[in-house]
Design a protein around this motif. Structure first.
Motif, PDB file in Angstrom:
ATOM      1  N   GLN A   1      43.809  37.550  44.392  1.00 53.02           N
ATOM      2  CA  GLN A   1      43.443  36.758  45.551  1.00 53.02           C
ATOM      3  C   GLN A   1      43.612  35.280  45.264  1.00 53.02           C
ATOM      4  O   GLN A   1      43.126  34.764  44.260  1.00 53.02           O
ATOM      5  CB  GLN A   1      41.981  37.029  45.944  1.00 53.02           C
ATOM      6  CG  GLN A   1      41.621  36.420  47.275  1.00 53.02           C
ATOM      7  CD  GLN A   1      40.407  37.055  47.894  1.00 53.02           C
ATOM      8  OE1 GLN A   1      39.671  37.790  47.227  1.00 53.02           O
ATOM      9  NE2 GLN A   1      40.166  36.767  49.160  1.00 53.02           N
ATOM     10  N   LYS A   2      44.373  34.590  46.135  1.00 54.59           N
ATOM     11  CA  LYS A   2      44.526  33.143  46.024  1.00 54.59           C
ATOM     12  C   LYS A   2      44.116  32.573  47.354  1.00 54.59           C
ATOM     13  O   LYS A   2      44.760  32.846  48.369  1.00 54.59           O
ATOM     14  CB  LYS A   2      45.986  32.792  45.722  1.00 54.59           C
ATOM     15  CG  LYS A   2      46.242  32.468  44.261  1.00 54.59           C
ATOM     16  CD  LYS A   2      47.644  31.916  44.084  1.00 54.59           C
ATOM     17  CE  LYS A   2      48.059  31.953  42.623  1.00 54.59           C
ATOM     18  NZ  LYS A   2      49.533  31.800  42.502  1.00 54.59           N
ATOM     19  N   GLY A   3      43.039  31.811  47.348  1.00 52.70           N
ATOM     20  CA  GLY A   3      42.498  31.365  48.629  1.00 52.70           C
ATOM     21  C   GLY A   3      42.021  32.591  49.385  1.00 52.70           C
ATOM     22  O   GLY A   3      41.311  33.417  48.834  1.00 52.70           O
ATOM     23  N   ASP A   4      42.467  32.746  50.651  1.00 51.64           N
ATOM     24  CA  ASP A   4      42.072  33.973  51.342  1.00 51.64           C
ATOM     25  C   ASP A   4      43.285  34.882  51.537  1.00 51.64           C
ATOM     26  O   ASP A   4      43.323  35.705  52.426  1.00 51.64           O
ATOM     27  CB  ASP A   4      41.383  33.660  52.677  1.00 51.64           C
ATOM     28  CG  ASP A   4      42.201  32.683  53.514  1.00 51.64           C
ATOM     29  OD1 ASP A   4      43.301  32.304  53.051  1.00 51.64           O
ATOM     30  OD2 ASP A   4      41.742  32.321  54.614  1.00 51.64           O
ATOM     31  N   LYS A   5      44.313  34.682  50.660  1.00 56.91           N
ATOM     32  CA  LYS A   5      45.512  35.497  50.761  1.00 56.91           C
ATOM     33  C   LYS A   5      45.557  36.494  49.602  1.00 56.91           C
ATOM     34  O   LYS A   5      45.224  36.154  48.468  1.00 56.91           O
ATOM     35  CB  LYS A   5      46.751  34.592  50.688  1.00 56.91           C
ATOM     36  CG  LYS A   5      47.822  35.025  51.656  1.00 56.91           C
ATOM     37  CD  LYS A   5      48.931  33.995  51.680  1.00 56.91           C
ATOM     38  CE  LYS A   5      50.027  34.421  52.639  1.00 56.91           C
ATOM     39  NZ  LYS A   5      51.128  33.480  52.639  1.00 56.91           N
TER      40      LYS A   5
ATOM     41  N   TYR B   1      47.730  39.023  47.104  1.00 54.27           N
ATOM     42  CA  TYR B   1      49.057  39.311  46.586  1.00 54.27           C
ATOM     43  C   TYR B   1      49.014  40.649  45.853  1.00 54.27           C
ATOM     44  O   TYR B   1      48.138  40.855  45.014  1.00 54.27           O
ATOM     45  CB  TYR B   1      49.507  38.213  45.619  1.00 54.27           C
ATOM     46  CG  TYR B   1      49.669  36.873  46.278  1.00 54.27           C
ATOM     47  CD1 TYR B   1      50.914  36.475  46.776  1.00 54.27           C
ATOM     48  CD2 TYR B   1      48.590  35.996  46.414  1.00 54.27           C
ATOM     49  CE1 TYR B   1      51.066  35.252  47.389  1.00 54.27           C
ATOM     50  CE2 TYR B   1      48.732  34.763  47.036  1.00 54.27           C
ATOM     51  CZ  TYR B   1      49.984  34.393  47.521  1.00 54.27           C
ATOM     52  OH  TYR B   1      50.144  33.187  48.132  1.00 54.27           O
TER      53      TYR B   1
END
Lengths: 253, 310
Positions: free
Chosen positions: A72-76, A78
């Motif tokens: 999770q990076k920020g609210d995205k 992968y």
């Protein structure tokens, strides 16, 4: 401390069939959680989601504070790459109903395979540890036997040793005694009980009510893709609150 | 493990138990087996007799040419051709099989197309095309696709006839081997992959360490078949005059008109070579049977079923 396993609203579909309809669970480090339920209730599927053998369709699943299958990076989110998923699985041991030993390798080679091939540890060192593990599960004299020369119970104990060789922090058991002759079940359960006493965190999908009552710290009853009831094994088994739990227990006890 | 004293009743005087009486019955007779054996023996004797007495076989000529240097050289070329073509076939077959099972639809589609084309056209045509590739593409070059070219090759020099023949047989074999390898891979239980995945192994490692070694058991017997078949298929190279075994005997009987004895010479050598290959196959099969056959059941047998004559 992070829970070892944390599930929040976990959903899983196979095509149109909704197998998991929102599972919320937590397993604390050192806890032995037993999962029971009728076949088709989604308990094996949930177990397989924990080490990402199945991809979940909705919700979140963490193992030791880390998201399963995603970054999770920020609210995205992968998706993790093949080798990243593989790396995370190294810390989770899994034991299957059908053992799934590698038939072209001896017992000790089965146990050595992952530490040598995956973790690149030295053969000599791993061999010593593998023999010690086989001794621990009572199979010191079967180290050089091929799986087809072993009974089901012996194969399952080799499979447990194989999983332990990776020094996992969590062990998943998918109906480990369901494919065994009744008189062989005890040996496997004894090994699992010892493992629990040594403080291993375990999630055990099982039909062994005796084991669940005596070894389990918590008991989960699943039906129709949801957790129907969760509590201390003694409470759930002796005084189930839900009608579905009562009728299931009445049939298996 | 069975102990007589445990299983039979001990008599009350404390003496040794009486051993159970062995059954002695008249065995079922099989007169049909005797008749069949006799008929076959007579036929076999007639065959051997005719081979030895019919002068048209010209065994003296066979003996004269069996170890002729030209013939032996031809045989060596046959072995070389077979080995190279099978090497290409096996390596390429594994690659195409893995491509065929890829989740990428283009990759698996191309693999399917490859097998479709190379299995669907005659190997003889393929061999001729590759041998005379220079007629189709006089120059080959390396460069940017559809763009600038950096290096040029003269196809005739890059692909001499022998290389063309090897490519022809090899690339054809890739198509057949890919299906054999694919069947082998699919024969391995899905649980094996899951167990390996759960141990944290990556896809390539699982294929190499877990799936392929087990698939070998299914792959080896048809591969032995393919190799033996290839050994004889190389005789098709006669059409482009590579001097392998069959071409060599053709050339010899073209000048001395001793067709039958020279064809016998070639057949004898093909038989010898296939026999040697069968022995190899047996040992390779035994190696990959680890963990599937109880050790004592192993032994070299020429397909003997259980039974007897009486």
């Amino acid at each position: 401390m992070n829970p070892m396993v944390k599930a929040e609203g976990v959903h899983k579909n196979f095509g149109r069939l909704e197998v998991l309809k929102g599972i919320d669970l937590e397993v604390q480090p050192g806890e032995v959680m037993c999962v029971i339920g009728p076949s088709g209730s989604g308990k094996s599927t949930f177990l397989r989601c924990i080490n990402h053998l199945e991809k979940i369709d909705a919700g979140r699943l963490w193992v030791d504070g880390e998201l399963v299958g995603y970054r999770q990076k920020g609210d995205k989110l992968y998706e993790l790459r093949d080798h990243e998923v593989a790396r995370k699985r190294r810390e989770i041991g899994m034991v299957f109903q059908r053992f799934n030993l590698f038939p072209h390798m001896t017992a000790v080679e089965n146990v050595m395979e992952a530490p040598v091939q995956v973790k690149r540890e030295s053969r000599a060192e791993v061999r010593e540890r593998a023999l010690a593990l086989l001794d621990q599960v009572g199979l010191a004299d079967k180290a050089n036997a091929y799986p087809n020369q072993l009974s089901g119970g012996q194969q399952q104990r080799v499979a447990i040793a194989r999983a332990l060789a990776m020094r996992p922090k969590l062990m998943l058991f998918d109906e480990p005694t369901s494919a065994l002759d009744p008189e062989l079940v005890g040996d496997v359960l004894a090994v699992m009980r010892k493992l629990a006493e040594d403080g291993m965190t375990m999630v055990v999908v099982t039909h062994e009510m005796g084991f669940a009552r005596e070894v389990g710290d918590s008991l989960v009853f699943m039906d129709g893709g949801v957790v129907v009831e969760k509590g201390h094994p003694r409470d759930v088994i002796t005084s189930p609150r839900h009608e579905r739990t009562q009728s299931f227990l009445a049939k298996v006890l | 493990m069975t102990n007589q004293a445990d299983t039979s009743t001990v008599d009350d005087r404390g003496g040794a138990p009486a051993p159970p009486e062995k059954i002695s019955a008249v065995p079922v007779r099989h007169p049909g087996r005797w008749v069949a054996a006799a008929v076959l023996l007579v036929l076999a004797a007639m065959l051997v007799h005719s081979l030895l007495t019919n002068p048209n076989w010209k065994w003296a000529v066979v003996g004269q040419y069996l170890f002729a240097p030209r013939v032996l050289h031809g045989m060596l070329l046959t072995i070389e051709l077979t080995a190279l073509a099978m090497a290409i076939g096996i390596v390429g077959g594994v690659i195409v099989a893995v491509m065929r099972l890829s989740p990428n639809p283009i990759v698996s589609g191309i693999a399917w197309l490859y097998a479709w084309f190379f299995r669907g056209t005659p190997v003889l045509v393929q061999v001729i095309f590759w041998s005379f590739i220079a007629a189709l593409y006089p120059y080959l070059s390396l460069g940017i696709p559809f763009g600038t070219e950096f290096v040029y090759f003269d196809s005739n020099k890059l692909v001499p006839i022998f290389v063309g023949v090897v490519l022809g047989f090899g690339l054809n074999e890739v198509a057949y081997m890919s299906e054999i390898v694919r069947a082998g891979i699919l024969s391995v239980d899905r649980g094996q992959t899951e167990a390996a995945e759960a141990l944290g192994m990556t896809r390539t490692k699982i294929m190499r360490r877990i799936i392929l070694p087990q698939a070998m058991r299914v792959i080896i017997p048809p591969t032995g078949n393919e190799t033996i078949s290839m050994l004889k298929t190389t005789s098709l190279a006669a059409v482009v005059a590579v001097g392998e075994l069959f071409t060599t005997v053709q050339l010899i009987y073209g000048s001395n008109y001793q067709q039958i004895p020279l064809l016998v010479v070639a057949s004898l050598w093909y038989l010898v070579l296939t026999s040697v290959l069968s022995v190899f196959q047996y040992y390779i099969e035994r190696h990959y049977a680890r963990g599937t056959v109880p050790l004592r059941a192993r032994g070299f047998r020429f397909g003997r079923a259980q039974g007897g004559l009486s």
